[in-house]
Scaffold this active site. Structure first.
Site, PDB file in Angstrom:
ATOM      1  N   GLY A  13       0.817  -1.209   0.000  1.00  0.00           N
ATOM      2  CA  GLY A  13       0.000   0.000   0.000  1.00  0.00           C
ATOM      3  C   GLY A  13       0.845   1.249   0.000  1.00  0.00           C
ATOM      4  O   GLY A  13       0.609   2.188   0.768  1.00  0.00           O
ATOM      5  N   SER A  15       1.444   3.548  -2.409  1.00  0.00           N
ATOM      6  CA  SER A  15       1.235   4.614  -3.387  1.00  0.00           C
ATOM      7  C   SER A  15       0.875   5.952  -2.767  1.00  0.00           C
ATOM      8  O   SER A  15       1.082   6.994  -3.376  1.00  0.00           O
ATOM      9  CB  SER A  15       0.142   4.206  -4.387  1.00  0.00           C
ATOM     10  OG  SER A  15      -1.129   4.142  -3.764  1.00  0.00           O
ATOM     11  N   ASP A  70      -3.779  -7.101  -5.922  1.00  0.00           N
ATOM     12  CA  ASP A  70      -4.701  -7.091  -4.791  1.00  0.00           C
ATOM     13  C   ASP A  70      -4.059  -7.856  -3.645  1.00  0.00           C
ATOM     14  O   ASP A  70      -3.800  -9.058  -3.754  1.00  0.00           O
ATOM     15  CB  ASP A  70      -6.011  -7.754  -5.216  1.00  0.00           C
ATOM     16  CG  ASP A  70      -7.085  -7.710  -4.147  1.00  0.00           C
ATOM     17  OD1 ASP A  70      -6.749  -7.468  -2.969  1.00  0.00           O
ATOM     18  OD2 ASP A  70      -8.262  -7.933  -4.485  1.00  0.00           O
ATOM     19  N   ASN A  97       1.273  -2.448   5.293  1.00  0.00           N
ATOM     20  CA  ASN A  97       0.519  -1.218   5.495  1.00  0.00           C
ATOM     21  C   ASN A  97      -0.825  -1.193   4.773  1.00  0.00           C
ATOM     22  O   ASN A  97      -1.727  -0.482   5.191  1.00  0.00           O
ATOM     23  CB  ASN A  97       1.380  -0.031   5.034  1.00  0.00           C
ATOM     24  CG  ASN A  97       0.579   1.242   4.862  1.00  0.00           C
ATOM     25  OD1 ASN A  97       0.166   1.857   5.850  1.00  0.00           O
ATOM     26  ND2 ASN A  97       0.336   1.633   3.609  1.00  0.00           N
ATOM     27  N   SER A 151      -3.625  -0.179  14.383  1.00  0.00           N
ATOM     28  CA  SER A 151      -4.350   1.077  14.584  1.00  0.00           C
ATOM     29  C   SER A 151      -4.709   1.210  16.054  1.00  0.00           C
ATOM     30  O   SER A 151      -4.815   0.212  16.779  1.00  0.00           O
ATOM     31  CB  SER A 151      -5.633   1.081  13.751  1.00  0.00           C
ATOM     32  OG  SER A 151      -6.455   2.184  14.080  1.00  0.00           O
ATOM     33  N   SER A 153      -7.453   1.676  16.728  1.00  0.00           N
ATOM     34  CA  SER A 153      -8.723   0.947  16.677  1.00  0.00           C
ATOM     35  C   SER A 153      -8.589  -0.499  17.114  1.00  0.00           C
ATOM     36  O   SER A 153      -9.600  -1.177  17.298  1.00  0.00           O
ATOM     37  CB  SER A 153      -9.299   1.008  15.254  1.00  0.00           C
ATOM     38  OG  SER A 153      -9.612   2.331  14.890  1.00  0.00           O
ATOM     39  N   GLN A 161     -17.141   1.333  12.619  1.00  0.00           N
ATOM     40  CA  GLN A 161     -15.944   0.544  12.332  1.00  0.00           C
ATOM     41  C   GLN A 161     -16.023  -0.886  12.877  1.00  0.00           C
ATOM     42  O   GLN A 161     -15.005  -1.495  13.187  1.00  0.00           O
ATOM     43  CB  GLN A 161     -14.709   1.239  12.915  1.00  0.00           C
ATOM     44  CG  GLN A 161     -14.432   2.609  12.313  1.00  0.00           C
ATOM     45  CD  GLN A 161     -13.234   3.271  12.960  1.00  0.00           C
ATOM     46  OE1 GLN A 161     -13.138   3.352  14.182  1.00  0.00           O
ATOM     47  NE2 GLN A 161     -12.304   3.739  12.147  1.00  0.00           N
ATOM     48  N   TYR A 164     -13.884  -2.949  10.831  1.00  0.00           N
ATOM     49  CA  TYR A 164     -12.495  -2.501  10.715  1.00  0.00           C
ATOM     50  C   TYR A 164     -11.684  -2.795  11.969  1.00  0.00           C
ATOM     51  O   TYR A 164     -10.566  -3.318  11.898  1.00  0.00           O
ATOM     52  CB  TYR A 164     -12.492  -1.001  10.423  1.00  0.00           C
ATOM     53  CG  TYR A 164     -11.139  -0.331  10.386  1.00  0.00           C
ATOM     54  CD1 TYR A 164     -10.300  -0.468   9.280  1.00  0.00           C
ATOM     55  CD2 TYR A 164     -10.712   0.477  11.445  1.00  0.00           C
ATOM     56  CE1 TYR A 164      -9.065   0.169   9.244  1.00  0.00           C
ATOM     57  CE2 TYR A 164      -9.488   1.111  11.411  1.00  0.00           C
ATOM     58  CZ  TYR A 164      -8.664   0.958  10.316  1.00  0.00           C
ATOM     59  OH  TYR A 164      -7.443   1.590  10.276  1.00  0.00           O
ATOM     60  N   LYS A 168      -7.825  -4.760  12.752  1.00  0.00           N
ATOM     61  CA  LYS A 168      -6.635  -4.113  13.297  1.00  0.00           C
ATOM     62  C   LYS A 168      -6.192  -4.768  14.600  1.00  0.00           C
ATOM     63  O   LYS A 168      -4.991  -4.856  14.889  1.00  0.00           O
ATOM     64  CB  LYS A 168      -6.892  -2.612  13.486  1.00  0.00           C
ATOM     65  CG  LYS A 168      -7.029  -1.859  12.159  1.00  0.00           C
ATOM     66  CD  LYS A 168      -5.756  -1.978  11.328  1.00  0.00           C
ATOM     67  CE  LYS A 168      -5.811  -1.202  10.047  1.00  0.00           C
ATOM     68  NZ  LYS A 168      -4.534  -1.252   9.283  1.00  0.00           N
ATOM     69  N   THR A 196      -5.427   9.041  14.755  1.00  0.00           N
ATOM     70  CA  THR A 196      -6.087   9.630  13.589  1.00  0.00           C
ATOM     71  C   THR A 196      -5.042  10.326  12.718  1.00  0.00           C
ATOM     72  O   THR A 196      -4.486  11.359  13.109  1.00  0.00           O
ATOM     73  CB  THR A 196      -7.169  10.634  14.012  1.00  0.00           C
ATOM     74  OG1 THR A 196      -8.110   9.976  14.864  1.00  0.00           O
ATOM     75  CG2 THR A 196      -7.897  11.175  12.789  1.00  0.00           C
TER      76      THR A 196
END
Length: 261
Positions: A13, A15, A70, A97, A151, A153, A161, A164, A168, A196
């Site tokens: 990840g 980019s 992917d 990441n 995270s 999180s 979330q 999500y 994490k 954040t």
């Protein structure tokens, strides 16, 4: 000080956001090879081409190669390792990441959203960690540093979330267990838990000025994080300064977690 002199670093990840910042910071600290994974659509391809140019133009003798795919497909992780070894002979550092967070209400969340979030965030981290660890175990000298981007999180909840936060928490747990499983091969595994951070993953959420102001006020440092706030800790954990650090979790949140006021 070149903390990563001569190191070969793989970042998924890469980019944009945290991944891009980590790639640049690793190059600044002397990494000579960067394996830059990206999704592979037209937009991320152009972003990685730009990143490659920036690295090779400004941080010689660093070289960068891009690997599209992917991350939820195990074949992508195999391709990442094959490309890295073909170009650089080894992999010393993995920064896992790549991740997504499509905010959604729990009661009406389509199961497909849960599936896709888990596949990218947790399954993808497992696949690339396993593939790179196999390479690290085989190479001479044996060993390396694996860093999972978890995270805050992983420690707290979020109403939008529910799909999500478990992924994490899973990444945090995965790094802890990998530290145990891989220590005998001189492979360290640690997790970074960002608070954040202003990236594309929460761009729409932060357009709500009231919500953004509330998030800022909850931090001790009075600001949201930037991608390079994560890149510095990544370089530390990747470097020999952290040679006795494994199974650790580093919270990088500007004091968000501890601020109860």
């Amino acid at each position: 000080m070149a903390l990563l002199a001569g190191k070969i670093v793989c970042i998924t990840g890469s980019s944009r956001g945290i991944g891009r910042a980590c790639a640049i910071e690793c190059a600044k600290h002397g990494a000579t090879g960067l394996i830059l994974h990206f999704l592979g659509d037209a937009e991320t391809e152009q972003e990685v081409l730009s990143l490659q140019h920036e690295i090779e133009s400004n941080y010689a003798p660093a070289k960068a190669v891009g690997v599209p795919g992917d991350i939820s497909d195990p074949a992508t992780s195999s391709k990442i390792v094959e490309t890295g070894v073909a170009n650089f002979g080894r992999i010393d550092v993995l920064v896992s990441n790549a991740g997504i967070c499509p905010f959604a209400e729990f009661l009406t969340m389509p199961h497909a959203v849960w599936e896709r979030t888990r596949q990218v965030n947790l399954d993808g981290t497992f696949y690339v960690t396993q593939a790179v660890a196999k390479q690290m175990e085989q190479q001479t000298p044996q060993g390396g540093s694996i860093i999972g981007i978890s995270s805050i999180s992983a420690l707290v909840g979020g109403g939008l979330q529910c799909h999500y936060t478990p992924t994490k928490a899973g990444i945090l747990s995965l790094m802890q267990s990998c530290a145990v499983a891989l220590g005998k091969h001189n492979i360290r595994a640690n997790a970074i838990l960002p608070g954040t951070i202003a990236t594309d993953i929460n761009k729409e959420d932060l357009q709500d000025e009231g919500k953004k102001e509330g998030m800022v006020k909850r931090t001790c440092l009075g600001r949201l994080g930037a991608p390079d706030d994560i890149a510095g800790p990544v370089v530390f954990l990747a470097s020999d300064l952290a040679k006795y650090v494994t199974g650790a979790s580093l919270l990088v949140d500007g004091g968000l977690f501890v601020n109860l006021q």
